[in-house]
Scaffold this active site. Sequence first.
Site, mmCIF file in Angstrom:
data_model
loop_
_atom_site.group_PDB
_atom_site.id
_atom_site.type_symbol
_atom_site.label_atom_id
_atom_site.label_comp_id
_atom_site.label_asym_id
_atom_site.label_seq_id
_atom_site.Cartn_x
_atom_site.Cartn_y
_atom_site.Cartn_z
ATOM 1 N N GLY A 1 -2.322 -9.538 -8.712
ATOM 2 C CA GLY A 1 -1.504 -9.231 -7.536
ATOM 3 C C GLY A 1 -0.611 -10.441 -7.308
ATOM 4 O O GLY A 1 -1.055 -11.566 -7.520
ATOM 5 N N GLU B 1 -9.043 -20.412 -2.631
ATOM 6 C CA GLU B 1 -9.211 -19.655 -1.388
ATOM 7 C C GLU B 1 -10.610 -19.856 -0.803
ATOM 8 O O GLU B 1 -10.784 -19.916 0.412
ATOM 9 C CB GLU B 1 -8.949 -18.174 -1.652
ATOM 10 C CG GLU B 1 -7.481 -17.908 -1.937
ATOM 11 C CD GLU B 1 -7.217 -16.579 -2.610
ATOM 12 O OE1 GLU B 1 -6.950 -15.612 -1.905
ATOM 13 O OE2 GLU B 1 -7.282 -16.512 -3.854
ATOM 14 N N ARG C 1 -1.217 -12.073 -20.611
ATOM 15 C CA ARG C 1 -1.439 -12.607 -21.969
ATOM 16 C C ARG C 1 -1.169 -11.529 -23.008
ATOM 17 O O ARG C 1 -0.545 -11.781 -24.041
ATOM 18 C CB ARG C 1 -2.868 -13.134 -22.107
ATOM 19 C CG ARG C 1 -3.058 -14.478 -21.442
ATOM 20 C CD ARG C 1 -4.493 -14.783 -21.234
ATOM 21 N NE ARG C 1 -5.100 -13.858 -20.279
ATOM 22 C CZ ARG C 1 -6.244 -14.055 -19.654
ATOM 23 N NH1 ARG C 1 -6.950 -15.114 -19.902
ATOM 24 N NH2 ARG C 1 -6.716 -13.174 -18.796
ATOM 25 N N GLY D 1 -3.507 -16.926 -11.441
ATOM 26 C CA GLY D 1 -3.661 -16.794 -12.904
ATOM 27 C C GLY D 1 -2.400 -17.045 -13.705
ATOM 28 O O GLY D 1 -2.373 -17.901 -14.591
ATOM 29 N N LYS E 1 -18.367 -11.342 -4.460
ATOM 30 C CA LYS E 1 -18.282 -12.678 -5.064
ATOM 31 C C LYS E 1 -18.818 -13.678 -4.060
ATOM 32 O O LYS E 1 -18.604 -13.502 -2.852
ATOM 33 C CB LYS E 1 -16.823 -13.036 -5.360
ATOM 34 C CG LYS E 1 -16.244 -12.299 -6.538
ATOM 35 C CD LYS E 1 -14.876 -12.897 -6.875
ATOM 36 C CE LYS E 1 -13.970 -11.825 -7.408
ATOM 37 N NZ LYS E 1 -12.587 -11.952 -7.095
ATOM 38 N N ASN F 1 -1.226 -20.773 -15.255
ATOM 39 C CA ASN F 1 -1.380 -20.848 -16.717
ATOM 40 C C ASN F 1 -0.165 -20.419 -17.530
ATOM 41 O O ASN F 1 -0.056 -20.764 -18.696
ATOM 42 C CB ASN F 1 -2.561 -19.961 -17.160
ATOM 43 C CG ASN F 1 -3.844 -20.359 -16.474
ATOM 44 O OD1 ASN F 1 -4.323 -21.466 -16.657
ATOM 45 N ND2 ASN F 1 -4.395 -19.467 -15.678
ATOM 46 N N ASN G 1 -16.924 -12.838 -0.582
ATOM 47 C CA ASN G 1 -15.762 -11.966 -0.718
ATOM 48 C C ASN G 1 -16.284 -10.606 -1.176
ATOM 49 O O ASN G 1 -16.564 -10.404 -2.351
ATOM 50 C CB ASN G 1 -14.794 -12.566 -1.748
ATOM 51 C CG ASN G 1 -13.551 -11.728 -1.935
ATOM 52 O OD1 ASN G 1 -13.420 -10.638 -1.355
ATOM 53 N ND2 ASN G 1 -12.627 -12.214 -2.744
ATOM 54 N N GLY H 1 -0.420 -13.558 -9.907
ATOM 55 C CA GLY H 1 -1.646 -13.217 -10.627
ATOM 56 C C GLY H 1 -1.598 -11.748 -10.965
ATOM 57 O O GLY H 1 -0.535 -11.202 -11.239
ATOM 58 N N ASP I 1 -2.128 -7.157 -18.151
ATOM 59 C CA ASP I 1 -2.496 -8.566 -18.346
ATOM 60 C C ASP I 1 -1.338 -9.317 -19.016
ATOM 61 O O ASP I 1 -0.841 -8.905 -20.077
ATOM 62 C CB ASP I 1 -3.751 -8.614 -19.221
ATOM 63 C CG ASP I 1 -4.340 -10.008 -19.271
ATOM 64 O OD1 ASP I 1 -5.455 -10.186 -18.771
ATOM 65 O OD2 ASP I 1 -3.677 -10.922 -19.819
ATOM 66 N N HIS J 1 2.434 -17.091 -5.520
ATOM 67 C CA HIS J 1 1.080 -16.721 -5.964
ATOM 68 C C HIS J 1 1.260 -15.593 -6.981
ATOM 69 O O HIS J 1 1.539 -14.450 -6.606
ATOM 70 C CB HIS J 1 0.248 -16.262 -4.757
ATOM 71 C CG HIS J 1 -1.140 -15.807 -5.096
ATOM 72 N ND1 HIS J 1 -2.270 -16.504 -4.721
ATOM 73 C CD2 HIS J 1 -1.588 -14.740 -5.796
ATOM 74 C CE1 HIS J 1 -3.333 -15.887 -5.174
ATOM 75 N NE2 HIS J 1 -2.948 -14.798 -5.818
HETATM 76 P P1 AMP Z 1 -5.463 -13.659 -11.168
HETATM 77 O O1 AMP Z 1 -5.277 -12.302 -10.539
HETATM 78 O O2 AMP Z 1 -4.981 -14.777 -10.308
HETATM 79 O O3 AMP Z 1 -6.857 -13.866 -11.681
HETATM 80 O O4 AMP Z 1 -4.505 -13.699 -12.468
HETATM 81 C C1 AMP Z 1 -4.719 -12.841 -13.558
HETATM 82 C C2 AMP Z 1 -3.510 -12.869 -14.458
HETATM 83 O O5 AMP Z 1 -3.335 -14.223 -14.970
HETATM 84 C C3 AMP Z 1 -3.624 -11.973 -15.691
HETATM 85 O O6 AMP Z 1 -2.453 -11.195 -15.837
HETATM 86 C C4 AMP Z 1 -3.729 -12.962 -16.823
HETATM 87 O O7 AMP Z 1 -3.164 -12.459 -17.990
HETATM 88 C C5 AMP Z 1 -2.920 -14.126 -16.326
HETATM 89 N N1 AMP Z 1 -3.203 -15.318 -17.111
HETATM 90 C C6 AMP Z 1 -4.361 -15.996 -17.216
HETATM 91 N N2 AMP Z 1 -4.248 -16.980 -18.132
HETATM 92 C C7 AMP Z 1 -2.978 -16.934 -18.620
HETATM 93 C C8 AMP Z 1 -2.237 -17.689 -19.590
HETATM 94 N N3 AMP Z 1 -2.787 -18.696 -20.251
HETATM 95 N N4 AMP Z 1 -0.942 -17.333 -19.817
HETATM 96 C C9 AMP Z 1 -0.367 -16.316 -19.150
HETATM 97 N N5 AMP Z 1 -1.013 -15.568 -18.224
HETATM 98 C C10 AMP Z 1 -2.301 -15.871 -17.967
#
Ligand code: AMP
Length: 397
Positions: free
Chosen positions: A213, A385, A286, A332, A14, A336, A7, A211, A284, A209
């Site tokens: 994005g 993916e 979190r 993400g 990656k 989670n 990627n 995350g 983010d 999905h």
């Molecule tokens: P990704 O782009 O799929 O890697 O997702 C990244 C996003 O997932 C970020 O905004 C992270 O804060 C969120 N994320 C990861 N772990 C957690 C968690 N335990 N609780 C809430 N959001 C999370």
Amino acid sequence: MKVLVINAGSSSLKYQLIDMEHETLLAKGLCERIGIDGKFTYKPQVAGKETVNAADYAMPSHVEAIDAVLNALADPKNGVVASMDEIDAVGHRVVHGGKEFAASCLITEESIEGIKKCFPLAPLHNPANLLGIDACRKAMPGKPQVAVFDTAFHMTMPPQAYIYAIPYEYYEKDDVRRYGFHGTSHRYVSARCRELLGNPEHSRIISCHLGNGSSLAAVQDGKSVETTMGLGPLAGVPMGTRCGDIDATILEYLMGRYGWDMKEMMNVLNKKSGVLGISGVSSDFRDLESAAQEGNARAQLALDKFCYEVKKDIGAYAAAMGGVDAIVFTAGVGENGSTTRAAICQGLEYMGVKLCEKRNNERADEHLISTDDSPVKVYVIATNEELMIARDTAALV
Ligand code: AMP
């Protein structure tokens, strides 16, 4: 068969090496700061082999990055293959397949021309993806390579879903239409969800999905029939820093007030908007959850806005498919963020979504989080993916 999955971004790459016999991950890692100061990470997944973490490695271009990857994979001490010859094929993520590609394909001179044709549609991503392809062709001449497109899965959308209500000539002449992204992820989790549903002949799945994005897809009988992203990945629900759907009038209004050109305007919409823009705290989730817990009202508003828009699209997609059998959360936040999942599903009881609080708070790569009597099943399914790219590569090779 062993497949190397690549990627490539403009300054990063990656990689994963997957043994397809049992779909086992042999090694993964990352080349960062290509063309700058070069950092190399290698994580073998085989006992007794040592990790390399963000080590200095001169990578003036993607060619040296691929050399670093191949050297690490075949390293006599910490490698996971005896030589490069053990790698049978390479699969590449390519962001935009435009109207050209409705499925993954072998990389040939012709398909490279097709990828180049899509450069105007994804000027940041496709040229970088091609750098990775070119570097692999140089390092491993003759080795079969496959391109897997983020947009391809959505090419089954009906015209009413992909057409924009602007003059038709821009669709005909300039390829302006909804393409959608995260297709490899939506394809993986929706296929897995169908299996979990017992492979029914008919299925209506909403894949979320979520995350950095985010996008949703409506997947009917295994085919994408609607998705939230559009010509580019800026559309749909609000994201980490991207605005999602907004009224185009905002562009004219703000550009007029601040004298911005289009580049400045797009920078605001791509990099400074989304949940970061509303909260002023972070992109983010979190960080947003912690800030909201400490009483930061704008962080809470950003989370509320995100969940509200995802919920609205779930309702819209149920309408588009005439109902829904299952909702899947992935990526993400989807995998989670139990609080976010609960907030999204709250109020959807009227359409048969009954979330089980206990299951939703448990952690697993793949699990049912709705109650046993919930008419609509809700799942968390960890996306993969890279595995999907490797499967397509193995199948085509
Ligand atoms: P990704 O782009 O799929 O890697 O997702 C990244 C996003 O997932 C970020 O905004 C992270 O804060 C969120 N994320 C990861 N772990 C957690 C968690 N335990 N609780 C809430 N959001 C999370």
